[in-house]
Design a protein around this motif. Structure first.
Motif, PDB file in Angstrom:
ATOM      1  N   ALA A 187       0.884  -1.058   0.012  1.00 12.91           N
ATOM      2  CA  ALA A 187       0.012  -0.035   0.084  1.00 12.91           C
ATOM      3  C   ALA A 187       0.882   1.207  -0.010  1.00 12.91           C
ATOM      4  N   LEU A 191       0.730   4.089  -2.725  1.00 10.10           N
ATOM      5  CA  LEU A 191       0.225   5.561  -2.209  1.00 10.10           C
ATOM      6  C   LEU A 191       1.455   6.572  -2.479  1.00 10.10           C
ATOM      7  N   ARG A 194       0.349   8.535  -5.344  1.00  7.43           N
ATOM      8  CA  ARG A 194      -0.964   8.929  -5.289  1.00  7.43           C
ATOM      9  C   ARG A 194      -1.248  10.174  -6.145  1.00  7.43           C
ATOM     10  N   ALA A 209      -9.303  10.548  -0.105  1.00  4.32           N
ATOM     11  CA  ALA A 209      -9.363   9.210   0.523  1.00  4.32           C
ATOM     12  C   ALA A 209      -7.968   8.595   0.462  1.00  4.32           C
ATOM     13  N   THR A 213      -5.604   7.829   3.439  1.00  5.45           N
ATOM     14  CA  THR A 213      -5.070   6.494   3.554  1.00  5.45           C
ATOM     15  C   THR A 213      -3.230   6.810   3.567  1.00  5.45           C
ATOM     16  N   TYR A 214      -2.777   7.681   2.825  1.00  6.65           N
ATOM     17  CA  TYR A 214      -1.275   7.855   2.912  1.00  6.65           C
ATOM     18  C   TYR A 214      -0.751   8.432   4.369  1.00  6.65           C
ATOM     19  N   VAL A 216      -2.158   7.707   7.123  1.00  9.23           N
ATOM     20  CA  VAL A 216      -2.329   6.410   8.182  1.00  9.23           C
ATOM     21  C   VAL A 216      -1.581   5.303   7.979  1.00  9.23           C
ATOM     22  N   VAL A 217      -1.113   5.150   6.724  1.00  9.80           N
ATOM     23  CA  VAL A 217      -0.440   3.728   6.218  1.00  9.80           C
ATOM     24  C   VAL A 217       1.380   4.139   6.751  1.00  9.80           C
ATOM     25  N   THR A 248       1.111   6.201  13.957  1.00 16.47           N
ATOM     26  CA  THR A 248       0.252   4.929  13.543  1.00 16.47           C
ATOM     27  C   THR A 248       0.691   3.698  14.219  1.00 16.47           C
TER      28      THR A 248
END
Length: 265
Positions: A187, A191, A194, A209, A213-214, A216-217, A248
């Motif tokens: 992921a 990302l 992105r 989104a 996500t970027y 968070v990951v 995280t």
């Protein structure tokens, strides 16, 4: 804490994990000697034999990048070697032994996490230091900036350890833990591009989104680039990959503790 750390060290030795790192060190030393041969024999038509400085200028500090690749590989080995330790701790009989002690479940998990980090992280640092000394002896390069990459290896290992800890506790399966780590690794690679995806899809919802996500990951690849910049003496203006990944990781450890507290054994 000392007892659990000692148990982690005993597991490390009993499972022959030490020999994995020894083999990696020997391979790394072999590569160092190979690069010495390359440094000696590489020639260019205009100026004859290239020295280490010429190679560094032409290829962007190959020793730094090769050393980064080695410590990243060692971190990968440490993650694979330790991924089954949390599910194993929760096996019947073993978990009953731990829970019979005057130790809360949160303390049990956090001490286990710290013990694994100290033992396997110590193996990562020791491996990195041996190769650092080999580079110094063979190439005559004792560049303390390479220590930045050892620090990076510990940060990366902690990030991946928090992932395998969380998913190992939730699933009780080392396979699920390593699959979760692989999915998050893939992921972060996706990302990283992105902006290209945003331009292609042209959707505000997708943009939000992807950005969320970027953040968070965990971004170990970006962390690696950040520490390479530090080791190269370049200024770092964006520390977001580092602090967001650590945040995280802290959340994942909290979730693992929360799940363990509610597990019925």
């Amino acid at each position: 804490m000392k007892g659990i750390a000692r148990d982690c060290l005993v597991e490390f030795m009993d499972r022959k994990a030490l020999w994995i790192f020894v083999a990696a060190i020997l391979f790394g030393i072999f590569i160092v000697f190979v690069t010495r041969s390359i440094e000696t024999h590489v020639t260019i038509e205009s100026s004859g034999t290239m020295n280490l400085g010429d190679i560094s200028e032409a290829f962007g500090n190959p020793i730094l990048r090769a050393y980064n690749s080695f410590v990243s590989f060692i971190v990968f080995l440490a993650v694979l070697a330790s991924v089954g330790l949390f599910p194993r701790m929760l096996e019947r009989g073993r978990v009953d032994f731990y829970l019979s002690k005057p130790l809360s479940r949160a303390s049990l998990l956090l001490n286990k996490l710290l013990g694994i980090f100290l033992v396997y992280g110590g193996a990562v640092v020791a491996s990195g230091l041996v190769i650092y000394l080999a580079i110094g002896v063979v190439h005559g390069v004792f560049n303390l900036s390479l220590i930045y990459l050892l620090l990076m290896s510990l940060v990366s290992f902690f990030v991946w350890l928090s992932i395998t800890c969380c998913f190992g506790v939730m699933s009780g399966s080392p396979v699920m833990a390593i699959m979760a780590a692989f999915i998050l690794w893939a992921a972060q690679k996706v990302l990283a591009a992105r902006e290209v995806i945003k331009a292609f899809l042209d959707s505000r919802i997708v943009d939000y989104a992807l950005d969320f996500t970027y953040y968070v990951v965990p971004k170990t690849s970006a962390i690696s680039d950040l520490f390479i910049a530090l080791a190269s003496g370049r200024e770092v203006s964006d520390w977001m990959p580092l602090w967001s990944s650590l945040l995280t990781s802290a959340v994942l450890v909290f979730v693992a503790v929360w799940v363990l507290k509610r597990k019925d054994f």
